[in-house]
Design an enzyme around this catalytic site. Structure first.
Site, PDB file in Angstrom:
ATOM      1  N   GLY A 144       0.814  -1.211   0.000  1.00 25.98           N
ATOM      2  CA  GLY A 144       0.000   0.000   0.000  1.00 25.98           C
ATOM      3  C   GLY A 144       0.844   1.256   0.000  1.00 25.98           C
ATOM      4  N   ALA A 145       1.932   1.234  -0.757  1.00 22.89           N
ATOM      5  CA  ALA A 145       2.891   2.342  -0.737  1.00 22.89           C
ATOM      6  C   ALA A 145       2.526   3.469  -1.687  1.00 22.89           C
ATOM      7  CB  ALA A 145       4.291   1.819  -1.069  1.00 22.89           C
ATOM      8  N   ASN A 146       1.354   3.406  -2.299  1.00 21.30           N
ATOM      9  CA  ASN A 146       0.994   4.438  -3.274  1.00 21.30           C
ATOM     10  C   ASN A 146       0.358   5.671  -2.634  1.00 21.30           C
ATOM     11  OD1 ASN A 146      -1.214   2.187  -3.237  1.00 21.30           O
ATOM     12  ND2 ASN A 146      -2.300   4.088  -3.706  1.00 21.30           N
TER      13      ASN A 146
ATOM     14  N   GLY B   8      -0.934   7.697   1.507  1.00 22.21           N
ATOM     15  CA  GLY B   8      -1.068   7.682   2.957  1.00 22.21           C
ATOM     16  C   GLY B   8       0.177   7.281   3.712  1.00 22.21           C
TER      17      GLY B   8
ATOM     18  N   GLY C 272       1.731   4.449   3.874  1.00 21.88           N
ATOM     19  CA  GLY C 272       2.703   3.668   3.121  1.00 21.88           C
ATOM     20  C   GLY C 272       3.607   4.531   2.277  1.00 21.88           C
TER      21      GLY C 272
ATOM     22  N   SER D 298      -4.942  -1.440  14.417  1.00 16.03           N
ATOM     23  CA  SER D 298      -5.709  -0.204  14.478  1.00 16.03           C
ATOM     24  C   SER D 298      -6.436  -0.113  15.812  1.00 16.03           C
ATOM     25  CB  SER D 298      -6.739  -0.173  13.339  1.00 16.03           C
ATOM     26  OG  SER D 298      -7.692   0.861  13.519  1.00 16.03           O
TER      27      SER D 298
ATOM     28  N   TYR E  90     -14.299  -4.532   9.664  1.00 12.50           N
ATOM     29  CA  TYR E  90     -12.991  -3.868   9.731  1.00 12.50           C
ATOM     30  C   TYR E  90     -12.320  -4.154  11.067  1.00 12.50           C
ATOM     31  CZ  TYR E  90      -9.416  -0.227   9.561  1.00 12.50           C
ATOM     32  OH  TYR E  90      -8.216   0.451   9.569  1.00 12.50           O
TER      33      TYR E  90
END
Length: 314
Positions: free
Chosen positions: A22-24, A26, A28, A152, A178
């Protein structure tokens, strides 16, 4: 832990290789930029090639050492997870210093992964667990590999429905799903640590959470709902919460950066904001349900059954 710990206190990361899911965007993306600026070779695990290329350009601009690289990864598709793991092992020569399990979807409308799992459980937990197991040879190949798994505050009060993890026999509730996914992340990280220690492994399993950070997940969550009134309401709630409580992404990323780089981190540590939703990074206590060995074993075995992967966390 030093009270004034900031990105500036991150040790030189030259010679280390880090994979961030998820490095694209936020947390990450911020983690990728910071670690690359400190000399690490960063592999950006991204689902969207277009968004991945945009993120890659930003991380390249921040890099002070090895060039970052893009790895195609869709955690909601176990075939993609297998392909990504094979690519990472090829790129790293089986020497991966840090796997940062950062990606996630939050409180989405009911959906299924490519393999038929409930979307949040399948993406946030099963995809990351599969990736972790498949990359164990590479993590063992590093001098002191680390797995950093993000949980979380939403895990507080959540329940593991291991007899019905995909909400096939009970009503689907987005927030509850979630919470289960993030409690699964925490339970898995602790169980992984338990097994790594039993095997006298040099690999560490560490946990982190960002508190309440302005990552855009609330907006993404709102966009997933078809009802226009509900979409608008969720967007407004996200904006209000962001103004009143949310930390900036730069602050929210500190716990996972500490978990990935600080020399005093030990297996099983949980890093998060001092005041739960915000504050400086600190070692915080994991949840009692996540520490339950029976729950850890049951989740471990169920995950192996669902993913079809035989774990070997030596």
């Amino acid at each position: 832990m030093n009270e004034r710990w900031t990105e500036a206190r991150i040790p030189d990361q030259s010679g280390r290789t880090v994979l961030i899911t998820g490095a694209n965007s936020g947390l990450g993306l911020r983690s990728a930029e910071v670690l690359s600026a400190h000399g690490a070779r960063v592999l950006l695990g991204c689902r969207s090639p277009e968004r991945g290329e945009t993120a890659l350009a930003r991380v390249r601009a921040a890099a002070s050492g090895a060039k970052p690289e893009l790895v195609q990864l869709d955690l909601a598709d176990l075939a993609s997870v297998r392909e990504a793991a094979a690519k990472v092992r090829e790129l790293t020569g089986d020497a991966l210093d840090v796997l940062m399990n950062n990606a996630g979807v939050m409180a989405t409308a009911q959906g299924r992964t490519a393999d038929g799992f409930e979307l949040q459980f399948g993406t946030n937990h099963l995809g990351h667990a599969a990736l972790t197991w498949l990359l164990m040879p590479a993590l063992r190949g590093a001098p002191a590999g680390r797995v950093v798994t993000l949980s979380s505050v939403a895990a507080v009060g959540a329940h593991l429905h291991l007899d019905d993890p995909n909400a096939e026999r009970r009503p689907y509730r987005a927030a509850a799903a979630y919470g289960q996914a993030k409690l699964s992340n925490q339970t898995f990280g602790i169980e992984l640590d338990r097994r790594l220690r039993a095997a006298d492994s040099t690999v560490l399993s560490v946990l982190a959470h960002p508190g309440y950070s302005a990552t855009g997940l609330t907006t993404n969550m709102a966009s997933s709902y078809r009802n226009p009134v509900l979409r608008t309401a969720l967007r407004e709630i996200g904006k209000l919460g962001g103004m009143l409580l949310a930390q900036r992404v730069e602050r929210g990323a500190l716990p996972q950066l500490y978990a990935a780089t600080a020399p005093d981190v030990e297996g099983g540590d949980y890093l998060g904001p001092l005041f739960a939703v915000r504050g400086r990074p600190a070692k915080v206590r994991t949840l009692a349900p996540a520490r339950n060995p029976e729950a850890g074993t049951a989740l471990w075995e169920l995950t192996a059954e669902l993913t079809g992967i035989t774990p070997d966390p030596r």
